[in-house]
Design an enzyme around this catalytic site. Structure first.
Site, mmCIF file in Angstrom:
data_model
loop_
_atom_site.group_PDB
_atom_site.id
_atom_site.type_symbol
_atom_site.label_atom_id
_atom_site.label_comp_id
_atom_site.label_asym_id
_atom_site.label_seq_id
_atom_site.Cartn_x
_atom_site.Cartn_y
_atom_site.Cartn_z
ATOM 1 N N LEU A 241 0.851 -1.193 -0.035
ATOM 2 C CA LEU A 241 -0.093 -0.037 -0.126
ATOM 3 C C LEU A 241 0.902 1.359 -0.145
ATOM 4 C CD1 LEU A 241 -2.632 -0.977 2.484
ATOM 5 C CD2 LEU A 241 -3.135 -0.758 0.009
ATOM 6 N N ARG A 242 2.116 1.037 -0.130
ATOM 7 C CA ARG A 242 2.960 2.326 -0.124
ATOM 8 C C ARG A 242 2.670 3.301 -1.167
ATOM 9 N NH1 ARG A 242 7.820 -0.881 1.362
ATOM 10 N NH2 ARG A 242 8.040 -0.749 3.577
ATOM 11 N N GLY A 243 2.266 2.877 -2.462
ATOM 12 C CA GLY A 243 1.927 3.786 -3.503
ATOM 13 C C GLY A 243 0.897 4.407 -3.250
#
Length: 373
Positions: A290-292
């Site tokens: 989920l970093r993006g």
């Protein structure tokens, strides 16, 4: 001569002004957004040799205003924020002792390629700890970089273990040193900037994903622009104080915009529907984790704050999404399509918009960084 130019000349630390740098808008935008919101997670800059990577990063550090720090503290502790204080300063404050406060320039720490882990993280004097019973800590580069910028040139040549240490500290905001049963922790919140040349090897995908943004820079091809860059550099080298004075008002204006954006960042709103579409783009591109999603949300808000607005628009997202996602895509060695182009096409499909004609050349950051809407 302006006070800024005078101070720089007196200290013998003359830095090329940020606003005088021609081109490389993608890199400049990524650096400014990370300065506004360090939680974006830093910038990885990949590009040709001699394209002004180091010059731009030093120029940004020099542009930033002085910050309040606790005097004689090796960690640049913030006198107000407990999250940015060393344990010693926090204990003083809890006991009701007001620490002595001074102002200092934002630190720009250069990490040498041959640095050891002790040099980076700091080390504990075991002999003193055993003989005197005190935690004698020798601070490292992470302590010096707290509340500043940590720059790693040729990061793709740095030992993977050290890169892991840097990224862990950048993400958590703390550095922990443990030796022989003794543990010391100190704040290490900095903007991590890495640069490298793709010809000398790529970073492992697991490490690349940990950088918030990824800027690609190329050698300027336009002859007139190359001449302008050469002439500017020549003018700066011949008479630095005069050159600094020439850009003083632009530097002050950009500095004010960054400070105002930092103050207003918390009041920027990103509509729920836009957040869903950002996640839809990440899902369509098969981005791991989920970093993006998180970084794109943060970067869009930082850009909105930088342009003195309160509501994030689709265009704001367009201008940052490639920077936030291009390095997170799974690469097929047989595929010739540029990852930035893939992000732009996915964005256009999900948001139902037409991309500008020049987007493939500028990667969505065609506007001049210093210009308002």
């Amino acid at each position: 001569m302006s006070p800024t130019a005078q101070t720089s000349a007196m200290k013998g630390r003359v830095v090329f002004p940020f606003t005088a740098i021609v081109g490389q808008e993608e890199m400049k935008l990524a650096l400014i957004l990370n300065t506004i919101d360090p939680k974006i997670g830093g910038v990885m800059i990949m590009g040709d040799r001699g394209t002004g990577k180091s010059t731009t990063i030093r120029a940004l550090a020099d542009l930033l205003p002085e910050i309040a720090v606790v005097a004689n503290d090796p960690f640049n502790s913030d006198p107000q924020d407990p999250e940015l204080m060393s344990d010693g300063v926090r204990e003083q404050v809890e006991q009701g002792v007001d620490p002595e406060v001074t102002r200092a320039k934002v630190q720009m720490v250069d990490l040498p390629l041959g640095a050891t882990e002790d040099r980076v993280c700091g080390t504990i004097d075991i002999e003193k700890a055993l003989s005197e019973g005190v935690k004698a800590f020798e601070p490292g580069l992470l302590a010096k970089a707290n509340r500043g910028i940590l720059y790693v040139d040729e990061v793709n040549l740095l030992d993977d273990h050290l890169v892991d240490v840097l990224l862990d500290s950048a993400a958590s905001g703390w550095n922990t040193v443990e030796r022989e049963g003794i543990s010391i922790r100190h704040p290490a919140r900095f903007v991590l900037v890495g640069s490298g040349n793709p010809e000398e090897g790529e970073l492992r995908p697991q490490l690349l994903d940990r950088f918030g943004m990824h800027a690609e820079i190329h050698t300027v091809k336009e002859p007139a622009l190359r001449v302008q860059i050469v002439e500017q550099r020549s003018e700066f080298d011949q008479n630095p104080p005069s050159f600094l004075e020439k850009y003083h008002s632009e530097q002050e204006e950009l500095q004010k915009r960054i400070v105002t954006a930092q103050e207003n960042l918390s009041s920027v709103n990103l509509d729920y529907e836009l957040r869903v579409k950002i996640s839809e783009v990440c899902s369509e591109l098969d981005v791991d984790g989920l970093r993006g999603d998180i970084v794109t949300n943060r970067a869009a808000k930082a850009l909105t704050a930088f342009e003195a607005r309160k509501e994030v628009t689709v265009d704001d997202i367009r201008r940052v999404i490639t920077l936030c996602l291009r390095h997170r895509l799974r690469k097929d060695p047989l595929e010739s399509i540029d990852s930035g182009y893939k992000v732009e096409k996915a964005f256009a499909r999900v948001f139902g918009v037409e991309l500008p004609e020049d987007v493939n050349q500028s990667n969505g950051t065609s506007r001049k960084v210093g210009a308002r809407n």
